[in-house]
Scaffold this motif. Structure first.
Motif, PDB file in Angstrom:
ATOM      1  N   UNK A 130      51.828 -57.529  12.036  1.00  0.00           N
ATOM      2  CA  UNK A 130      52.746 -58.618  12.363  1.00  0.00           C
ATOM      3  C   UNK A 130      53.322 -59.213  11.070  1.00  0.00           C
ATOM      4  N   UNK A 146      54.284 -62.301  10.168  1.00  0.00           N
ATOM      5  CA  UNK A 146      53.766 -63.561   9.635  1.00  0.00           C
ATOM      6  C   UNK A 146      52.413 -63.872  10.267  1.00  0.00           C
ATOM      7  N   UNK A 201      49.366 -66.033  11.942  1.00  0.00           N
ATOM      8  CA  UNK A 201      49.451 -67.098  12.947  1.00  0.00           C
ATOM      9  C   UNK A 201      49.481 -68.471  12.289  1.00  0.00           C
ATOM     10  N   UNK A 250      51.500 -70.242  18.720  1.00  0.00           N
ATOM     11  CA  UNK A 250      51.623 -69.302  17.604  1.00  0.00           C
ATOM     12  C   UNK A 250      51.304 -67.884  18.062  1.00  0.00           C
ATOM     13  N   UNK A 251      50.302 -67.737  18.910  1.00  0.00           N
ATOM     14  CA  UNK A 251      49.943 -66.398  19.412  1.00  0.00           C
ATOM     15  C   UNK A 251      51.104 -65.825  20.233  1.00  0.00           C
ATOM     16  N   UNK A 269      53.916 -64.785  17.956  1.00  0.00           N
ATOM     17  CA  UNK A 269      53.588 -63.543  17.252  1.00  0.00           C
ATOM     18  C   UNK A 269      53.788 -62.350  18.168  1.00  0.00           C
ATOM     19  N   UNK A 270      53.351 -62.488  19.412  1.00  0.00           N
ATOM     20  CA  UNK A 270      53.508 -61.391  20.379  1.00  0.00           C
ATOM     21  C   UNK A 270      54.977 -61.166  20.702  1.00  0.00           C
ATOM     22  N   UNK A 326      46.803 -55.210  14.942  1.00  0.00           N
ATOM     23  CA  UNK A 326      48.080 -55.653  14.386  1.00  0.00           C
ATOM     24  C   UNK A 326      47.962 -57.017  13.708  1.00  0.00           C
ATOM     25  N   UNK A 327      46.759 -57.562  13.748  1.00  0.00           N
ATOM     26  CA  UNK A 327      46.593 -58.928  13.225  1.00  0.00           C
ATOM     27  C   UNK A 327      45.586 -58.955  12.086  1.00  0.00           C
ATOM     28  N   UNK A 328      45.656 -60.033  11.288  1.00  0.00           N
ATOM     29  CA  UNK A 328      44.688 -60.201  10.202  1.00  0.00           C
ATOM     30  C   UNK A 328      43.334 -60.596  10.810  1.00  0.00           C
ATOM     31  N   UNK A 384      43.548 -64.086  11.976  1.00  0.00           N
ATOM     32  CA  UNK A 384      44.304 -64.222  13.227  1.00  0.00           C
ATOM     33  C   UNK A 384      43.469 -63.803  14.424  1.00  0.00           C
ATOM     34  N   UNK A 397      41.507 -66.686  15.247  1.00  0.00           N
ATOM     35  CA  UNK A 397      42.338 -67.735  15.877  1.00  0.00           C
ATOM     36  C   UNK A 397      42.596 -67.414  17.351  1.00  0.00           C
ATOM     37  N   UNK A 398      42.839 -66.107  17.630  1.00  0.00           N
ATOM     38  CA  UNK A 398      43.103 -65.705  19.019  1.00  0.00           C
ATOM     39  C   UNK A 398      41.916 -66.074  19.905  1.00  0.00           C
ATOM     40  N   UNK A 421      45.376 -75.474  15.641  1.00  0.00           N
ATOM     41  CA  UNK A 421      45.237 -74.303  14.762  1.00  0.00           C
ATOM     42  C   UNK A 421      44.387 -74.671  13.553  1.00  0.00           C
TER      43      UNK A 421
END
Lengths: 773, 264
Positions: free
Chosen positions: A395, A397, A399, A409-410, A413-414, B112-114, B117, B120-121, B130
């Motif tokens: 992605x 950027x 979140x 933010x999620x 991102x999606x 696909x995420x750090x 992240x 965070x999810x 956040x």
């Protein structure tokens, strides 16, 4: 090699069957619309031209009073430069009211002639006939549009006489067979015509049908004929030429072709965006397989071809299916257009339209698919094999850097995760917003504000039109104005004058500013006795500020052109004069009968008409309930336009549902693993369905809002441009800014709801199964 | 005998999870395959419970059933007094987000995420802010030995051990009652496996309840209670005591004896 490719293509087909079917379904619609448009474009005009030739239509028709006609005049006309042939036809020409013409009174000039006299020029074709015979052959236009059938009676009110005539059959007349030319031609059996002529001696005319030489110019010969007749003091009752008539009669078919073509292109655009999206997904899904194929010796070109082939085959099959579906559509639309044009149009297969539709849609598919597959050729086998098949891009950027709380933010991102998906949704939303905004514009101005459509297509129409007794106009106007329920009274009389050899309606009034329907589109209305405003058909020849010669009887006067007017029904051949201006041509006008336009908003017009007859007895003659005609006409046109809107709405909804279904299905299939993880850690099915639907929202909103802005600024000019092909220079259509915005918001809401519904399969997915996969 | 039956192992604290008559059968055509056969077990929050057994004995199936990730064919699972087998899918999901943390054999991070992240999810399920989630995740990342540069990388850009430790952070971010780990070191080399097991040990010492499935005796050595499954039933268990940094010869021997008796 060929066998191997065939196997691979079959494999591709099995892998993405639903994608190919959805792509094909949309292309079927595009092909159907495009083929219908092209078939109409070529076959309608071609049939029109063939029929003109078959019926030996005259290049120019001049109608003069029978008293001025003679064999000598015919010889003189034949001898003019550029004239190849002249034939005289005796006839009766008069203004007629036809009651119960599709439920309303219809006023038109009628030309009645002998059906049994042999003709070289302007022949008729009998289309249907009554078993029991009759007195009158009616044009196809009257039969179809007015809903009259052979064997029925038709009433013609001419010069105060009412003629009840039994319809003997229908005829196709390529010159006077449509109201757009301002004159409708009827014919009668010889004996009936002779009797009719005896009853209408004062309206007896001779129609001179003129054929021009092959190398002569129509406009030049027409002008020369006008000049000759003027020079010899011969009054002209009407002049027509085949080119003008053709333009008027094929006008609706051209509009239909234009609208269908635009719709077809918008639908094709959506199908191509879907094609690019699906190919992008297939490339991602089949990345490892493609790497293996390349590793064992297939070239990039071959691999790309195996992926392209199913789309091309689907495109060819869908286009052919669309072409086949267009056959009944061509028939249906053709009937509608034929009804308006008066041509006995026979829907036919047009191979050129087939070929162009096939080549255009298959070519666009090839182009789009080849572009989407460009990366396949450069794919290195080892990279493809090592990469996870469903590898997703990192992605852009984190979140933490995205706005909003964690959930927002999620979602953001999606929403930004798939560019092809967003492109598809944005293109689809934009195209559908344009289609729906067009529907909404039509429906708004035809159903909610029917006056807008009516005023655009017609000239000034009051609620009641009152004919005064000679010389009683002023007194009658004062008396009527004081009647309860009457808002306003305007002296607005239609007379006839001749300009450039054409007899055209002249609207005579001293207060055009008081008219409700402002038909002027450039300059201004005349305000003194030396000024004139001309219809759009005369605008090119007589610019504002120029002098124009106007003839009425033996009087010829010069006027300064001060403005231009539109009048669809008269083909733009009208003019406006002040009372004093017309008195210069007709000194007895003040003492003649005038027409008073009576406005009585919100009142029962029939009751007001009764009151006028009571209160202005002796001052007025016939009181016509024009409001009834107006409402009937609005109902008729409104019904057609609302039906068109509903059809467009159905197509748009089908496309939205199909595209969303494909996008959501693809998203779920691609994200099965991710969905499994999220379910396992505690996301509910409802949350995941909502997320699947909501990530489509930003792209959908962007597409819909951009299109809404485009529509807010461009829809009315586009509609105006469409109307311009009909000779409407100033459309009265309105488009409240909220309408495209509402369309965009509704479309976005619909997309959200549908996507949520299509994401239902997420409910049935067990987290543990998805993770195991 | 250093081992006792499950019913005899009740400790002073009440079990947080109780499974009774747990069965799980898979439809395999004409012959349904029975993976769990009327199994009874209690899990205590104070334990680092390890489930061992041969392949196909039903270890992962039991773990999934206890965590509400999979529905048993019969029997009940009570988690903190609630019968989770009676819950609907969405209620189960809500239950999982609050009560359970998961660490899978493959790290199962969203690739696909750090790493941050991913945390965070998971954190977004119970916290809106956040900033709060990030603050908590930072602490946890530090606890599992991952620095800021690492947690800003995508799951595909870090080693297996780092990814697995990140998945531990994700499992802990919502303060679960129990962490369920399904062969968390199965896909790691010994160095990375050691690091992950150290994290689990530290967590247990801080009072975090853990249930771990493994077929590796070195991993099992970290547990305070070892359950042995065979043919869908718990056949025995042992309590080798709490793991210490030096390992302890006595614990290792006790486990070896236990496993030998089980035919391992």
């Amino acid at each position: 090699m060929v066998r191997a490719m065939r196997t691979l293509i079959r494999h591709q087909w099995r892998q993405g069957r639903s994608a190919f079917l959805a792509f094909g379904a949309i292309l079927v619609i595009a092909a159907c619309l495009l083929d219908t448009a092209l078939t109409l474009l070529w076959s309608f005009d071609a049939q029109y031209d063939r029929r003109q030739e078959a019926l030996a239509v005259a290049d120019i028709d001049i109608v003069i009073p029978q008293s001025a006609a003679s064999a000598n005049l015919e010889r003189q006309l034949s001898a003019l430069d550029g004239v190849a042939d002249v034939e005289a036809h005796p006839a009766v020409l008069a203004d007629s009211d036809i009651p119960d013409f599709r439920g309303a009174d219809f006023t038109i000039r009628t030309l009645v002639s002998d059906a049994d006299t042999a003709r070289r020029l302007n022949r008729y074709r009998h289309v249907t006939a009554s078993q029991t015979g009759g007195d009158l052959y009616i044009p196809q236009y009257v039969a179809e549009f007015g809903q009259f059938k052979p064997g029925q009676d038709l009433v013609l009110r001419m010069d105060g006489h009412e003629e009840r005539l039994r319809i003997a059959g229908t005829i196709e007349d390529m010159e006077f067979g449509n109201a757009g030319s301002g004159i409708l031609a009827f014919t009668m059996p010889h004996d009936a015509f002779d009797a009719f002529l005896d009853r209408h001696r004062q309206d007896a005319v001779t129609e001179y049908a003129v054929r021009i030489d092959g190398d002569a110019t129509l406009a030049t010969v027409r002008k020369d004929l006008g000049t000759f007749l003027d020079a010899h003091g011969i009054p002209v009752a009407a002049t027509l030429d085949r080119q003008t008539v053709r333009t008027v009669r094929t006008m609706v078919s051209r509009i239909v072709v234009l609208v269908l073509t635009v719709f077809a292109l918008l639908v094709a655009l959506v199908s191509l965006a879907l094609c690019a999206f699906q190919i992008g997904n297939a490339v991602r899904r089949e990345r490892v397989d493609m790497g293996i194929l390349k590793a064992i010796g297939y070239t990039g070109r071959t691999v790309a071809r195996t992926m392209l082939a199913p789309y091309l085959l689907a495109s060819l099959a869908a286009t052919l299916a669309g072409i086949l579906l267009s056959l009944p559509l061509v028939h249906a639309v053709g009937s509608l257009v034929a009804m308006q044009s008066g041509l006995d149009y026979q829907a036919a297969i047009d191979l050129r339209a087939w070929a162009v539709t096939l080549a255009a849609l298959a070519g666009l598919t090839m182009l789009c698919a080849s572009t989407a597959l460009h990366g396949v050729r450069r794919l290195k086998p080892i990279d493809a094999i090592r990469t996870r098949p469903a590898g997703r891009r990192r992605q852009a950027r984190p979140l933490a850097a995205l706005p909003g709380n964690a959930r927002t933010a999620i979602l953001l991102a999606q929403a930004c995760a798939s560019r092809p998906r967003n492109l598809l949704i944005a293109v689809m939303s934009a195209c559908m917003t344009i289609l729906l905004a067009f529907c909404a514009t039509l429906a708004y101005n035809a159903a909610l504000r029917p006056d807008n459509l009516y005023d655009t297509l017609s000239t000034e129409t009051p609620q009641l039109a009152v004919a005064t007794q000679p010389g009683a106009a002023r007194e009658a106007a004062g008396r009527i104005a004081s009647i309860e329920g009457v808002d306003d009274v305007l002296d607005y009389t239609t007379e006839y004058v001749t300009i450039d050899g054409n007899r055209i309606p002249a609207f005579v009034s001293d207060d055009f500013a008081a008219a409700r329907n402002d038909i002027h589109y450039d300059g201004q209305h005349p305000t003194d006795e030396r000024q004139i405003a001309l219809g759009s058909a005369l605008a090119a020849a007589h610019p504002i500020g120029s002098q124009v010669a106007v003839t009425h009887g033996d009087e010829v006067r010069s006027y300064t052109v001060v403005g231009f007017l539109q009048s669809v029904n008269d083909g733009g051949a009208v003019c406006e004069l002040t009372d004093a201006g017309y008195v210069r041509l007709e000194p007895g006008f003040d003492a003649a009968s005038h027409t008073l336009y009576v406005y009585c908003d919100g009142e029962e017009t029939a009751q007001v008409a009764e009151r006028i007859k009571d209160h202005a007895d002796g001052l007025v003659g016939q009181v016509t309930d024009t409001n009834r005609m107006r409402l009937a006409s609005q109902r008729m046109v409104g019904t057609v336009l609302v039906a068109v809107s509903v059809a467009i709405l159905a197509i748009a909804l089908f496309l939205v549902l199909l595209v969303l279904m494909m996008v959501v299905q693809t998203s779920i299939a691609r994200d099965r693993h991710r969905l499994g993880i999220l379910k396992a850690i505690g996301y509910t099915s409802r949350q995941l369905r909502a997320e699947t639907a909501m990530v489509l929202l930003p792209a959908g909103c962007v597409g819909a809002l951009l299109a809404a802005v485009l529509c807010a600024g461009g829809m009315l000019p586009a509609v105006q441009a469409l109307f311009a092909t009909m000779g409407v220079m100033r459309s009265h259509f309105e488009l409240p800014w909220a309408l495209p915005a509402a369309v965009a918001v509704l479309l976005a809401a619909l997309q959200l709801a549908c996507a949520f519904g299509f994401a239902r399969p997420i409910r049935g997915m067990a987290a543990v199964d998805l993770i195991r996969q | 005998m250093s081992t006792t039956t499950p019913t005899d192992t009740r400790q002073a604290d009440a079990p947080i999870v109780s499974a009774r008559g747990l069965t799980k059968a898979y439809d395999a055509g004409d012959h349904p395959q029975c993976v769990l056969r009327g199994l009874d077990v209690d899990i205590h929050r104070s334990d680092f419970t390890v489930i061992m057994g041969p392949s196909g004995s039903g270890k992962s199936t039991l773990l999934h059933a206890l965590a509400g990730l999979d529905r048993p064919s019969g029997g009940t699972v009570t988690f903190d007094g609630k019968d989770i087998t009676a819950m609907g899918d969405d209620d189960l999901a809500v239950f999982r987000r609050h009560a359970c943390g998961f660490v899978f054999q493959q790290h199962q991070l969203l690739d696909g995420m750090s790493l941050m992240d991913n945390a965070i999810v998971a954190g977004a399920l119970t916290m809106r802010s956040k900033r709060d989630i990030i603050a908590k995740a930072r602490t946890l990342f530090t606890q599992v030995g991952l620095d800021e540069r690492t947690w800003q990388r995508a799951a595909t850009q870090v080693s297996g051990g780092e990814a697995q430790r990140a998945s531990v952070v994700r499992a802990l971010v919502n303060d679960p009652a129990l962490v369920f780990a399904d062969e968390p070191t199965g896909a790691l080399n010994s160095h990375h496996a050691q690091a992950v097991l150290d994290v689990f040990t530290r967590l247990h010492h801080r009072g975090q309840g853990i249930v771990m499935v493994t077929h590796d005796r070195h991993s099992a050595l970290r547990g305070s209670r070892i359950l042995y499954l065979r043919d869908g039933a718990i056949v025995d268990e042992c309590r080798p005591g709490t793991y210490t940094a030096d390992g302890g010869q006595g614990r290792e021997r006790a486990l070896s004896d236990f496993l030998e008796r089980m035919g391992w």
